[in-house]
Write an enzyme that holds these catalytic residues in place. Structure first.
Site, PDB file in Angstrom:
ATOM      1  CG  LEU A 104      12.604  -2.496  -4.679  1.00  0.00           C
ATOM      2  CD1 LEU A 104      13.315  -3.118  -3.463  1.00  0.00           C
ATOM      3  CD2 LEU A 104      11.522  -3.448  -5.164  1.00  0.00           C
ATOM      4  CG  HIS A 105       6.989   2.785  -4.771  1.00  0.00           C
ATOM      5  ND1 HIS A 105       7.089   2.318  -6.051  1.00  0.00           N
ATOM      6  CD2 HIS A 105       5.708   3.169  -4.606  1.00  0.00           C
ATOM      7  CE1 HIS A 105       5.919   2.430  -6.638  1.00  0.00           C
ATOM      8  NE2 HIS A 105       5.048   2.943  -5.786  1.00  0.00           N
ATOM      9  NE  ARG A 106       2.642  -1.101  -5.421  1.00  0.00           N
ATOM     10  CZ  ARG A 106       2.567  -0.146  -6.352  1.00  0.00           C
ATOM     11  NH1 ARG A 106       3.272  -0.210  -7.447  1.00  0.00           N
ATOM     12  NH2 ARG A 106       1.763   0.879  -6.163  1.00  0.00           N
TER      13      ARG A 106
END
Ligand code: UD1
Length: 389
Positions: free
Chosen positions: A222-224
């Site tokens: 997850l990084h958005r």
């Protein structure tokens, strides 16, 4: 094109990388140039958008990328600062090398920044992975994609629907070439070198009892900004992941942005569990091995949506939209957004054996970079001849 026939007055192709997802796209392109167009000179410029060992150095080694000829060392910053710094530092590179073209990949800030500099200096710009659209202008990458494609001269696409997107934006078909997916070139050429998950886990100091008898596990990334920058959203997502971990253990490779926000919002307890392994950003070969043996992947990454489709591994994408619709239409990808029930339902379906099988999209065959090398050298030579007339 033999080396004798390469025009002496055509400058090098300046190839730009900036951030992690660029590296796996550029590696096969440089190899294809070296193998099929050895006379075509290339200069590799790294903007330095990603710089640390986990985000950068390990991937260069894994992907057998040559050391960059130039590193602009821009580092982190706001979008404006990062984009402006790349532009200011990239301009003198073009003055020095007088390139025949600038080649950019993907949709990161460095892609747009170098495109703007090239176009304004009258240097042709070639964009690899053109035409992808999420139609979500809240995504910084979408702005980078739209603007890059508007002004770049030659656009190489990964899937046929990209052409429709480009035509809708008034871009002429003559500028567009469907060549396939260079990211999948990297995947196919590195598959045999992928590290086993057992090795990756033991090197990370994780006891293998973490895995159950079936060795089933899910990979999570997850990084958005839309998922990890707000307390409420990140907290809700981590809570769902914790519920998922009760069904299947999770291997969660933490992006620096996500790790920093988990600390900042004091959410560490949500991911403290025997069923959740937290790892730093992984090398390419580690990640490839982890994905290849996973029961499923939960992600908000663009690249992982494509890689899981190529590997035939079910993927649940924690986003409301995708710029890569072929992974949903033909591949193994399902969009679940950030809705708890959709995520849990998607996991249950896969664990019950109902995950999508998918098929490999057209031209995701390991030869996209070869097609680019052949086409680009013809294009450059034709342009050069026209200019002499
Ligand atoms: C960038 C790209 C995104 C891509 C992602 C992959 C843009 C707009 N976004 O987002 O498309 O999917 O890379 O990772 O270009 N940091 C480090 N070490 C590094 C690099 C970054 O610790 O080597 C930290 C910095 O604190 C930085 C944060 O991570 O503030 C985010 O990095 P940044 O390059 O700004 O954007 P990404 O979120 O990585």
């Amino acid at each position: 094109m033999s080396s004798e026939s390469w025009p002496a007055d055509l400058g090098p192709v300046v190839c730009v990388v900036g951030a992690r997802p660029n590296f796996m796209k550029m590696a096969p392109i440089l190899r294809a140039f070296a193998a099929h167009q050895p006379a075509l000179p290339t200069i590799l410029v790294h903007t330095g958008q990603h710089y640390d060992k986990d985000m950068n150095d390990r991937l260069f080694v894994d992907l057998r990328l040559p050391h960059p000829d130039i590193n602009l060392e821009v580092g982190s910053g706001t979008h404006a600062v990062q984009t402006a710094d790349v532009m200011r530092r990239f301009e003198p590179v073009l003055d020095t090398y007088k390139p025949s073209c600038v080649l950019v990949v993907g949709d990161v800030n460095s892609t747009l920044a170098c495109t703007l500099v090239g176009v304004k200096k009258g240097v042709p710009v070639v964009h690899v992975e053109a035409g992808l659209r999420s139609y979500d202008r809240g995504m910084p990458e979408e702005i980078n994609r739209v603007l890059t494609d508007q002004i770049a001269d030659l656009l190489y696409t990964t899937e046929r629907s990209a052409l429709d997107n480009l035509l809708r934006e008034g871009i002429s078909e003559e500028r567009v070439r469907f060549v396939g997916n260079v990211m999948i070139d990297s995947l196919l050429s590195n598959r045999e070198f992928a590290h086993s998950p057992a090795k990756t886990l033991s090197e990370a100091g994780v006891d293998s009892v973490f895995l159950d008898e079936a060795h089933a596990y899910a990979v999570v990334t997850l990084h958005r900004p839309s998922n990890v920058d707000q307390l409420d959203t990140l907290q809700a997502l981590l809570s769902v992941l914790r519920e998922v971990s009760e069904k299947i253990p999770l291997i969660f490779a933490l992006h620096p942005r996500t790790r920093a926000n988990i600390e900042r919002f004091s959410l560490r307890d949500l991911v403290r569990s025997e069923r959740i392994v937290l790892l730093p950003p992984q090398g390419y070969l580690e990640m490839l091995g982890l994905m290849s043996d996973a029961t499923l992947v939960l992600t908000d990454s663009g690249g992982l949506q494509e890689e899981t489709t190529a590997l035939g591994i079910p993927c649940l994408t924690i986003r409301e939209n995708t710029e890569r619709p072929i992974t949903v239409e033909h591949g193994t990808n399902t969009m679940v957004g950030s809705d708890r029930l959709a995520i849990l339902g998607g996991v249950d379906e896969i664990l019950a054996g109902g995950g999508k099988c998918g098929r490999i999209p057209e031209f995701w065959d390991g030869k996209a970079a070869e097609r680019i090398a052949a086409d680009l050298s013809k294009w450059l030579i034709a342009r050069n001849l026209d200019a002499r007339k």
